[in-house]
Design a protein around this motif. Structure first.
Motif, PDB file in Angstrom:
ATOM      1  N   ASP A  63       0.768  -1.437  -0.147  1.00 29.24           N
ATOM      2  CA  ASP A  63       0.235  -0.091  -0.529  1.00 29.24           C
ATOM      3  C   ASP A  63       0.726   1.926  -0.004  1.00 29.24           C
ATOM      4  OD1 ASP A  63      -1.580   2.222   0.732  1.00 29.24           O
ATOM      5  OD2 ASP A  63      -2.995   0.994   1.544  1.00 29.24           O
ATOM      6  N   CYS A  64       0.442   2.217  -0.593  1.00 32.92           N
ATOM      7  CA  CYS A  64       2.176   3.482  -1.565  1.00 32.92           C
ATOM      8  C   CYS A  64       1.516   4.270  -0.493  1.00 32.92           C
ATOM      9  CB  CYS A  64       2.313   3.341  -2.269  1.00 32.92           C
ATOM     10  SG  CYS A  64       0.553   4.226  -3.011  1.00 32.92           S
ATOM     11  N   LYS A  65       0.146   4.547   0.013  1.00 29.79           N
ATOM     12  CA  LYS A  65      -0.709   5.581   0.908  1.00 29.79           C
ATOM     13  C   LYS A  65       0.114   4.769   2.740  1.00 29.79           C
ATOM     14  CE  LYS A  65      -1.812   8.035  -2.489  1.00 29.79           C
ATOM     15  NZ  LYS A  65      -1.639   9.427  -2.466  1.00 29.79           N
ATOM     16  N   LYS A  66       0.721   3.663   2.422  1.00 33.06           N
ATOM     17  CA  LYS A  66       0.419   3.454   4.371  1.00 33.06           C
ATOM     18  C   LYS A  66       2.117   3.246   4.405  1.00 33.06           C
ATOM     19  CE  LYS A  66      -3.820   1.788   6.256  1.00 33.06           C
ATOM     20  NZ  LYS A  66      -4.802   1.709   4.817  1.00 33.06           N
ATOM     21  N   TYR A 117      -8.492   3.369  -4.571  1.00 31.99           N
ATOM     22  CA  TYR A 117      -8.450   3.255  -3.257  1.00 31.99           C
ATOM     23  C   TYR A 117      -6.720   3.663  -2.641  1.00 31.99           C
ATOM     24  CZ  TYR A 117      -5.362   0.224   0.366  1.00 31.99           C
ATOM     25  OH  TYR A 117      -4.592  -0.467   1.051  1.00 31.99           O
ATOM     26  N   PRO A 118      -5.991   4.175  -3.970  1.00 31.63           N
ATOM     27  CA  PRO A 118      -4.908   4.283  -3.998  1.00 31.63           C
ATOM     28  C   PRO A 118      -4.874   6.142  -3.659  1.00 31.63           C
ATOM     29  CG  PRO A 118      -4.137   2.830  -4.922  1.00 31.63           C
ATOM     30  CD  PRO A 118      -5.571   3.542  -4.952  1.00 31.63           C
ATOM     31  N   PHE A 165      -5.841   8.356  -6.535  1.00 38.08           N
ATOM     32  CA  PHE A 165      -4.494   9.333  -7.136  1.00 38.08           C
ATOM     33  C   PHE A 165      -5.258   9.978  -7.721  1.00 38.08           C
ATOM     34  CE2 PHE A 165      -2.027   5.090  -7.658  1.00 38.08           C
ATOM     35  CZ  PHE A 165      -1.025   5.590  -6.699  1.00 38.08           C
TER      36      PHE A 165
END
Lengths: 274, 315
Positions: free
Chosen positions: A111-114, B94-95, B97
């Motif tokens: 998860d690139c946000k976490k 979800y991300p 973007f």
């Protein structure tokens, strides 16, 4: 910009691979969940990328000119997280306390946000390579010289979107993109040859216009040599690997695709990896 | 004046690309069909031909966004919203973007191509995604304004357009839009008609018909389906005591669904939904289809009469 300032010899990288395997088994055992087989099969690929090949700066994980990495086979996150922690992107204590737990920076799939150091979220198979194509195309359109690396699974190659991406990368001349296939010959339901046979893989990629290399995926020197071959096309390195590599009873054993070891199995595995 | 959604799209994308070099427009072999071939000719370095591979194109957009570009995916709603839904869910929404999806051909107004090309579920499936903002334009002026609005706010957005021409609703290109906005196009106190996209014009015509019967209908263009302008809508729920929704979309999950959810949670008032009723479309021209599928001003008038007759149920 600091990039891989510490130089590791190949024997040192091999020792690093063994240490990472211990961490991976530990993580899955602690979490009581996770994908061991495909994590263990790609350790050398990650070591070659993160300890030699890629320009990254753990102190500045969002550095705009860093090389990008996408783990398209996102379920094998344990090995990825173990490498990122060892590189210093986040505290390694998180590996044993946070992986797959509530309120965690280490989700079941990247998860690139976490997670510091994760460039792209993944988990749903087939999508990661498309995102890697987008990164590589973005580098070209923005006039940047970073490279993009992506590991895909051999089972994942069943996905139609993978072949859309392969077609796209060739058409858009993404020579800044390198894909490594973790050809461990097993997928969720068993042997790839019995679930959905994709051989001859080299010919398939070559016919789409890619530069194709085929190496022993547990030989770090061979992976590095292939990574450094010049190519004016996108490049794929098909890495022959052993699912569950390094632990005798996990090797090519479908039980450890997504299964957690018992206490006895865990102790035996740690002995073998000592 | 009757003008084309798709011509507005091309014109506005040219402006946006001129102003912002990080804008990059992607289409799955539909540049001619959505009439952005001028864009691809003029701004080749800000254009990506994806071929007929929508799933990959969504992933490519995510990758482009992750390295600092603002991708705008343009195509038919069936193929840029519905076909790659899982990719939009997992790698755009979800991300979180900064990817914009601008979908033409929303609704049975697509016409003669028939059911396979008529996206009547797109608003519903985009609306349920966390972090996704959802809009629909009713005319050319609103198309231009909404493209500017979604491109000047950060995060994933979905904008739905009709296929062909639309009668101008906003005079002199005067439409101004906001995230979470809604416009009261006609004030009224007997029934609130809440419409979206290509049904806004029919809602206004219905209100004129109702006026002849002495019914004072309000018409609200809920162009920002998500986030919804709840405070404005609730004030009209209170004033009118009943609501009719109007959309070229399944009544389940779209505007009708959103208004029923709001009503059930915040104000118990009768709601009637005008839209496609749990069935697929077919070939035909837009007028014929709107007649057969009851998306006409007359259908909105009938729903208004019915819903006003139900006010006592909630007293």
């Amino acid at each position: 910009m600091s990039v891989n300032s510490e130089y590791f010899t190949v024997p040192e990288l091999e020792a690093k691979a063994k240490e990472l395997r211990r961490t991976v088994v530990n993580m899955v055992y602690q979490a009581k969940s996770g994908h061991l087989g495909g994590s263990l099969s790609m350790v050398e690929m990650l070591v070659a990328l993160y300890y030699r090949q890629m320009r990254v700066d753990p102190k500045n994980p969002k550095w705009e000119d860093r090389d990008r990495f996408v783990l398209s086979k996102g379920h094998t996150a344990p090995a990825y997280y173990a490498v990122l922690a060892d590189k210093g992107f986040f505290d390694r204590s998180a590996l044993l306390t946070q992986y797959r737990q509530l309120n965690s920076i280490l989700q079941g799939h990247p998860d690139c946000k976490k997670t510091p150091g994760v460039d792209m979220s993944s988990g749903s198979l087939g999508i990661g390579l498309s995102t890697a194509c987008g990164m590589a195309l973005g580098a070209k359109r923005l006039g940047k010289n970073f490279r993009v690396y992506c590991i895909v699974g051999d089972g994942e190659l069943n996905e139609g979107e993978i072949w859309e991406a392969i077609m796209f990368a060739h058409f858009h001349r993404l020579d800044n993109l390198t894909v490594l296939v973790d050809k461990n010959k097993m997928q969720n339901d068993g042997l790839t040859s019995e679930v959905m046979d994709m051989d001859e893989l080299d010919d398939k990629w070559r016919s789409f216009g890619w530069s194709v290399y085929h190496v022993d995926g547990h030989n770090i020197q061979d992976i590095l040599t292939a990574l450094n071959q010049p190519s004016d096309q996108p490049k794929v390195i098909i890495c022959d690997t052993i699912k569950g590599k390094g632990v005798s009873f996990m090797e090519m054993n479908i039980k450890f695709h997504g299964g957690c070891p018992t206490k006895e199995e865990y102790e035996q595995a740690m002995k073998e990896l000592a | 004046m009757v003008r084309s959604f798709r011509d507005a799209l091309s014109r506005t994308l040219l402006q946006i690309a001129e102003e912002d070099q990080t804008v990059i427009v992607l289409t799955p072999d539909l540049a001619r069909a959505v009439r952005i071939q001028d864009f691809s000719a003029k701004y080749g370095s800000q254009f990506v031909s994806g071929g007929i591979s929508e799933a990959n194109l969504v992933g490519v957009a995510a990758g482009l966004a992750s390295v600092g570009m603002m991708p705008i995916i343009v195509g038919f709603s069936m193929f840029v919203a519905e076909k790659p839904f899982e990719q939009i869910r997992n790698i755009i929404a979800y991300p979180d973007f900064n990817v914009k999806i601008i979908a033409t051909h929303g609704g049975i107004c697509v016409g003669k191509d028939g059911a396979t090309h008529q996206a009547i579920e797109d608003l519903a499936i985009m609306r349920i995604l966390p972090q996704m903002r959802v809009f629909a334009a009713c005319d050319v002026s609103q198309t231009e304004s909404l493209i500017q609005t979604i491109c000047s706010s950060t995060g994933p957005s979905f904008l739905r357009l009709g296929r062909d021409e639309a009668q101008d609703i906003y005079e002199n290109d005067g439409c101004i839009t906001n995230v979470g906005g809604a416009d009261v196009l006609r004030d009224g106190s007997d029934v609130a008609i809440v419409a979206i996209g290509t049904m806004v014009g029919n809602a206004l015509q219905a209100a004129e018909e109702l006026e002849k019967e002495g019914v004072d209908a309000a018409v609200i263009n809920a162009y920002s389906l998500k986030p919804l302008n709840e405070s404005l809508l609730l004030s009209y729920f209170d004033r009118c005591g009943c609501v009719v929704t109007a959309e070229d979309h399944l009544v389940a999950g779209g505007l009708g669904g959103a208004i029923c959810e709001l009503s059930a949670k915040k104000r118990v008032i009768p709601v009637e939904c005008v839209g496609v009723m749990d069935r697929f479309g077919e070939s035909g021209n837009q007028a014929e289809l709107y007649e057969k599928y009851a998306l006409t001003p007359q259908a909105i008038v009938a729903a208004s009469r019915k819903v006003m007759g139900r006010k006592h149920e909630c007293e």
